[in-house]
Design a protein around this motif. Structure first.
Motif, short mmCIF file in Angstrom:
data_model
loop_
_atom_site.label_atom_id
_atom_site.label_comp_id
_atom_site.label_asym_id
_atom_site.label_seq_id
_atom_site.Cartn_x
_atom_site.Cartn_y
_atom_site.Cartn_z
N ARG A 79 -76.32 52.48 166.36
CA ARG A 79 -75.98 51.24 165.49
C ARG A 79 -77.09 50.97 164.61
N PHE A 80 -76.81 51.34 163.27
CA PHE A 80 -77.85 51.08 161.90
C PHE A 80 -77.71 49.89 161.44
N SER A 81 -78.77 49.05 161.18
CA SER A 81 -78.71 47.92 160.35
C SER A 81 -79.92 47.98 159.34
N GLY A 82 -79.81 46.98 158.61
CA GLY A 82 -80.83 46.88 157.55
C GLY A 82 -80.38 47.26 156.07
N ASP A 83 -79.37 48.37 156.14
CA ASP A 83 -78.92 48.64 154.63
C ASP A 83 -77.86 47.42 154.00
N ALA A 84 -77.70 47.67 152.81
CA ALA A 84 -76.71 46.86 152.06
C ALA A 84 -75.66 47.58 151.74
N ASN A 85 -74.46 46.76 151.90
CA ASN A 85 -73.16 47.43 151.38
C ASN A 85 -73.15 47.64 150.17
N ARG A 86 -72.85 48.98 149.53
CA ARG A 86 -72.81 49.22 148.11
C ARG A 86 -71.88 48.46 147.14
N GLN A 87 -70.68 48.53 147.69
CA GLN A 87 -69.49 47.72 147.09
C GLN A 87 -69.78 46.04 146.83
N ARG A 88 -70.28 45.56 148.05
CA ARG A 88 -70.60 44.20 148.07
C ARG A 88 -71.89 43.94 147.18
N THR A 89 -72.81 44.75 147.28
CA THR A 89 -74.10 44.47 146.42
C THR A 89 -73.60 44.38 144.96
N ALA A 90 -72.84 45.52 144.63
CA ALA A 90 -71.98 45.48 143.15
C ALA A 90 -71.53 44.15 142.86
N ASN A 91 -70.55 43.81 143.79
CA ASN A 91 -70.08 42.22 143.72
C ASN A 91 -70.81 41.18 143.41
N ALA A 92 -71.87 41.01 144.17
CA ALA A 92 -72.81 39.95 144.28
C ALA A 92 -73.84 40.07 143.07
N PHE A 93 -74.23 41.34 142.56
CA PHE A 93 -75.12 41.51 141.65
C PHE A 93 -74.51 41.21 140.06
N ASN A 94 -73.41 41.25 139.93
CA ASN A 94 -72.36 40.98 138.85
C ASN A 94 -72.11 39.33 138.99
N ALA A 95 -73.42 38.49 138.63
CA ALA A 95 -73.14 37.09 139.04
C ALA A 95 -72.84 36.59 137.30
N VAL A 96 -72.02 35.35 137.10
CA VAL A 96 -71.81 34.94 135.89
C VAL A 96 -71.68 33.24 136.26
N ARG A 97 -71.43 32.57 135.27
CA ARG A 97 -71.09 31.16 135.45
C ARG A 97 -69.68 30.98 135.01
N ASN A 98 -69.08 30.33 135.83
CA ASN A 98 -67.49 29.92 135.69
C ASN A 98 -67.41 28.86 134.70
N SER A 99 -66.31 28.55 134.36
CA SER A 99 -66.15 27.58 133.15
C SER A 99 -66.76 26.35 133.60
N ALA A 100 -66.89 25.80 134.92
CA ALA A 100 -67.31 24.73 135.45
C ALA A 100 -68.94 24.76 135.31
N GLY A 101 -69.37 25.84 134.99
CA GLY A 101 -70.90 26.12 134.88
C GLY A 101 -71.58 26.35 136.06
N GLN A 102 -70.76 26.81 137.25
CA GLN A 102 -71.59 27.18 138.31
C GLN A 102 -71.69 28.71 138.20
N ILE A 103 -72.82 29.26 139.11
CA ILE A 103 -73.18 30.51 139.17
C ILE A 103 -72.19 31.15 140.36
N VAL A 104 -71.44 32.09 139.86
CA VAL A 104 -70.65 32.50 141.05
C VAL A 104 -70.54 34.18 140.83
N CYS A 105 -69.99 34.98 141.53
CA CYS A 105 -69.65 36.14 141.45
C CYS A 105 -68.54 36.43 140.59
N ALA A 106 -68.82 37.46 139.78
CA ALA A 106 -67.58 37.61 138.54
C ALA A 106 -66.27 37.77 139.34
N ILE A 107 -66.05 38.40 140.36
CA ILE A 107 -64.90 38.58 140.86
C ILE A 107 -63.91 37.34 141.49
N ASN A 108 -65.00 36.21 141.50
CA ASN A 108 -64.37 35.05 141.79
C ASN A 108 -64.32 34.02 140.58
#
Length: 1014
Positions: free
Chosen positions: A474-503
């Motif tokens: 059981r290996f722990s401590g790594d970060a999931n590559r796809q979820r990291t990519a999702n979370a790293f691509n942060a933006v502001r939505n139309s309401a000015g909130q910082i969110v993940c671009a996919i949301n």
């Protein structure tokens, strides 16, 4: 957890119930008056299946008694075996990065896969479905009577894998009584390396908290072991049941505890004479690389207090790595035998083991670029709200890139106006904690057989083995590559909130409600984002062994097969063996989808074999021929993988007088490819290259590459890439590895010549000297990346250049497109030569008039004359290299010219015992000091030589009464530091700036043990 405990308790109770039922009140002892001893039955020596009353091995055998285990306070079997000069360090407790959780033995440095491990002359199974060599943790320590190490090929007798030799654990099988033993121990070390403590202070002043300085006095690595053995004879000694149970716990040791391992050591520049603190190029805060070559943007820059500044900062990963893995092991089992009559003597062995260990290294990495959209663009969105004003200007607006976002008519975010393409992030996932691999092995092994008289002089021995090893990781401590990519691509939505671009995207299919935006441009990421990207992955697997062996042996004197000049007839043994090894290795979906994927392996190999042996006394008890005998063995093997092979042994013993014996043998040994070598899938891993002239690892990297443009073009470097390739400061590069079902067996030719001298004028003295020459051909392996790179650079040889695949940016480590190809093939040859020396002298002090008691000396030493590698069958002389006395690079772990272990034991009475050992390892030089074309190169002066080491061990034993003994001891009495090098982190077997399975790396070990019986 409760379920596991209940299972262990039930099994433990069952074992003790058997022992208590069978054991009448008596002193705990090994029976010396067994029927076999009384009747003078033949014995079987390691390396032969022929039983003989006067058997003497034609091959050199080193024996370690159970007493030596006690004298050194050894809890781990591999720790004692590894100190023999014939043995080189392999997987063990000091391995953390890429640890298998197993303990292995490597005779002659020919790798553990070429050493066969036996218990009572019978095979152990694969160590695990991840790593094939047998696991010494499976050996029932409380029952070990002795360990016999036979070096040189023994495939004709035991089958595949015995190329380097055999390690045979002989167990007690006639214990009568009850014995309980307990041991506690731990390490103590004085951190007194002033220059290294100053180095840590200087680096910690630059990066506070990153270079902790350990205490001057350290106690750590505490261990405990409790074992019990119960047994009893049956029917007046016709049978016996012996049961055992043991529990062992070993605590972890961190590299942070020692001043010589608290940082990853580097050197002060090319040819540097002083150590520096090095580390990884993946840091927190992040390092960044302009791999896309945006005009005006530095090639490398980093995050500093919310800004981007040129240059990078290394990460000190060392303090978090384990120097000794924590380990917890339960083992229990039983042996039984009963002589029904002379023709039928059934026997049984049962062994169960549960071992759990945790390997820990520093927090994981998110590096080599992050995909920010479905088109797979590597880079940073310029509208990322976590970019400070300075960072946005530095990265985007000053380069003509817009920091604006775009929205559709409904106000949904549709993407950034600009992307800083090709900007790669190297960020350490410190918020996710250390990487840990929780490894568990559960093993059971059943041996059932019978022996007895057959007819005339013939006896039989038939047995079957079934063993299974279950592996869980059981290996722990790594970060999931796809979820990291999702979370790293942060933006502001139309309401000015910082969110993940996919949301914030207009496409509802891209939404991930759990995504939390990840800030890698500041000092730390949020807990929500850390939890989102975290992943836990697991591997399950099993390996099993089915082994059926039938042997008939006897002496043919009754049939007239006897030399007229000999007193004994021809000894013969022949038989049949069936052997099947299976592996089922199942990584979960996360592992299979990882950047360096682990892929399933499922397969088996089976062999049907016929074998025979001869022992022919030619002349006995004649002038100049006290003994002249011939030994021969042959084995034919038919594997279901499509090949047939044969092995043989020819040996001669000549004793002109009883005090002097000469021996020699020539053997052909074989190792068949194992399941992993045959059937493993292609997968990408990180490998290491050796240091070259300017201290970087890829000679085509940097602004001023060491190699010329023409040389680098051979390796796939374009004109545009030359001078712009980023090197990996950790020296880690990608390697695409995989199995090959078309592999052929390895073959070895072994020559052994020796003499044994027991002079009558010095009572109790035995001296043996043996020369060995082992050459292994058709090696199963892959082309070493160092070799591929060196030859491709020098000559453009297509074979070597095809092994190198560079990424679009010219890299061998950034992303997954750059790598070395390393599929299994039958490569070249490996040959080692040397001399073993053994001296044993025991004297009664009464005989020499200096008091009572006994004094014993035992010396075992090995001189290594050659360790020569021919990488490929047709390799030119410039590619052949000799590693005797060298380390690092193509030579790997140290290959010292001389090693010895000298033990002196003084026993003034039966109640008191003092033992002192001297272990010595000669100096080794870094391979680049050699003038050999394949090895020569520049190096830092601090790496030039690992100096010789002497270690002294002392133990005292006091027997209060026959059933109660106490023992106190110290290993590495003088607290000798290990020799240090900057290359150990990138070498096989290296850890913590040294080779901790080879040198004593964690200080002096103090132990106290007690044994009570009745």
């Amino acid at each position: 957890m409760n379920q596991r405990f209940s299972m262990r308790a039930a099994l433990l109770g069952s074992v003790f119930a058997i022992g208590a039922f069978a054991a009448p009140p008596a002193l705990a002892q090994v029976a010396e008056d067994s029927p076999a001893a009384q009747e003078g039955e033949g014995i079987v020596i390691t390396g032969s299946r022929i039983s003989s009353a006067n058997a003497e091995s034609v091959s050199p055998i080193t024996t370690i008694s159970s007493e030596e285990f006690a004298q050194r306070g050894i809890l781990r079997t591999e720790d004692l075996v590894n100190q023999l000069p014939q043995v080189f360090a392999a997987q063990g407790a000091a391995n953390s990065n890429e640890a298998t959780g197993t303990a292995q033995v490597d005779l002659r440095g020919l790798t553990p896969s070429r050493t066969l491990v036996l218990v009572n002359g019978r095979r152990l199974p694969y160590g695990s479905p991840k790593n094939i060599p047998s696991d010494l943790n499976q050996v029932p320590t409380p029952l070990i009577q002795s360990v016999e190490v036979l070096t040189g090929g023994a495939s004709a007798v035991y089958g595949s894998d015995a190329i380097a030799g055999v390690v045979n654990f002989k167990l007690i099988d006639d214990f009568n009584g009850f014995r309980m033993s307990g041991s506690v121990g731990g390490y103590q070390h004085n951190n007194d390396r002033g220059e290294l403590r100053d180095l840590l202070d200087r680096n910690d002043a630059l990066v506070p908290g990153a270079y902790p300085k350990p205490d001057t006095n350290v106690w750590n690595g505490f261990s405990t072991e409790i074992s019990a053995v119960a047994g009893g004879n049956l029917a007046g000694g016709r049978g016996n049941v012996t049961a055992y149970a043991t529990y062992r716990k070993v605590n972890a040791i961190l590299q942070a505890d020692y001043d010589y391992s608290a940082c990853a050591l580097g050197s002060t520049g090319v040819g540097g004479t002083d150590f520096s603190c090095s580390g990884s190029g993946t840091n927190a805060p992040a390092n960044l690389t302009n791999a896309g070559r945006i005009p005006g943007l530095p090639n490398s820059f980093r995050v500093s207090d919310g800004t981007f500044v040129p240059g990078t900062q290394t990460y000190n990963f060392a303090p978090y790595n384990y120097y000794q893995r924590p380990d917890e092991r339960y083992s229990f089992g039983a042996t039984a035998h009963y002589d029904v009559n002379e023709n039928f003597k059934p026997y049984l062995e049962l062994a169960l083991m549960d071992d759990r260990s945790v390997a820990q290294i520093a927090p994981g990495t998110n590096s080599a670029g992050i995909n920010i959209n479905a088109n797979g663009i590597n880079g940073i969105n310029c509208d990322n709200p976590f970019l400070s004003a300075q960072q946005a200007a530095f990265l985007c607006s000053s380069r003509g890139l817009s920091t604006a976002s775009t929205y559709d008519a409904q106000g949904n975010y549709t993407g950034p106006a600009s992307v800083a393409q090709g900007v790669l992030v190297a960020r350490r996932n410190v918020e996710g904690g250390n990487r840990q691999d929780d490894i568990q092995h559960q093993t059971y092994r059943i041996v059932a057989g019978a022996r007895g008289d057959l007819f005339g002089p013939f006896k039989y021995d038939v047995y079957g083995i079934y063993s299974k090893v279950s592996y869980r990781s059981r290996f722990s401590g790594d970060a999931n590559r796809q979820r990291t990519a999702n979370a790293f691509n942060a933006v502001r939505n139309s309401a000015g909130q910082i969110v993940c671009a996919i949301n914030a995207d207009a496409n509802p299919n891209n939404n991930d409600a759990n995504c939390a935006p990840l800030d890698y441009f500041g000092a730390s990421a949020s807990q929500e984002a850390t939890d989102y990207v975290a992943e836990v992955k697991s591997i399950t697997g099993d390996t099993n062994l089915i082994n059926i062996v039938g042997v008939i042996d006897g002496n043919l004197a009754d049939y007239g097969f006897q030399s007229p000049l000999a007193n004994n007839g021809v000894g013969i043994a022949f038989g049949y063996e069936f052997r099947k090894n299976g592996v089922d290795y199942q990584p979960d979906e996360i592992y299979q989808a990882a950047a360096s994927p682990e892929l399933p392996i499922n397969g088996s190999t089976a062999a049907k074999e016929f074998f025979g042996e001869l022992n022919v006394p030619l002349v006995e008890s004649r002038p100049f021929f006290d003994l002249l005998s011939f030994e021969g063995a042959y084995r034919f093997s038919d594997y279901d993988t499509g090949f047939k092979t044969h092995t043989y042994k020819l040996g001669l013993n000549w004793a002109p007088v009883s005090a002097l014996r000469f021996r020699g043998s020539y053997q052909r040994a074989v190792r068949a490819p194992n399941v992993i070598e045959l059937f493993s899938n292609q997968t990408l891993f990180e490998v290491e290259l050796t240091e070259n002239a300017d201290g970087s690892f890829d000679p085509c990297s940097g602004t001023n590459p060491v190699a010329t443009a023409a040389q680098c073009a051979n390796t796939g470097v374009t004109a545009a890439q030359y001078g712009n390739i980023i090197d990996n400061p950790a020296g880690q590069f990608n390697s695409l590895i995989g199995g090959n079902p078309d592999l052929q067996p390895e073959t070895a030719k072994t020559l052994s010549l020796g003499a044994v001298f027991e002079p009558g004028f010095v009572r109790g003295l035995t001296i043996s000297v043996d020369y060995f020459d082992i050459k292994v051909e058709d090696l199963v392996g892959s082309v070493n990346p160092n070799l591929s790179l060196a030859n491709c650079l020098a000559s453009g040889d297509a074979f070597f250049c095809e092994q190198i695949q560079r990424s679009p940016a010219g890299s061998l480590w950034q992303g997954e497109a750059g790598y070395f190809q390393r599929f299994n093939v039958n490569t070249g040859s490996l040959q080692t030569k040397g001399v073993d020396v053994a001296v044993d002298y025991r004297m009664n002090l009464d005989d020499v008039g200096i008091g009572g008691g006994r004094l014993a000396f035992n010396l075992i030493g090995t001189y290594l004359d050659s360790y020569n590698t021919v990488p490929l069958p047709n390799s030119p002389a410039s590619n052949v290299y000799e590693c005797e006395g060298l380390y690092a690079g193509l030579c790997g772990r140290p290959r010292p010219e001389w090693r010895h272990k000298l033990m002196t034991t003084w026993s003034p009475s039966s109640a008191f015992n003092l033992a002192v050992s001297w272990r010595y390892v000669s100096a080794v030089k870094i391979a680049q000091t050699s003038s050999q074309p394949a090895l020569t190169g520049s190096f830092a002066a601090v790496n030039e030589q690992l100096n010789a080491r002497s270690y002294f061990d002392v133990s005292l034993a006091y027997t209060v009464r026959p059933e109660l003994t106490f023992r106190l001891g110290v290993n590495n009495l003088l607290d000798k530091d290990p020799p240090l090098t900057t290359t150990a982190a990138i070498e096989d077997g290296g850890n913590g700036n040294t080779y901790p399975q080879f040198y004593d790396a964690t200080g002096r070990y103090l132990f106290l043990s007690a044994s009570v019986g009745f």
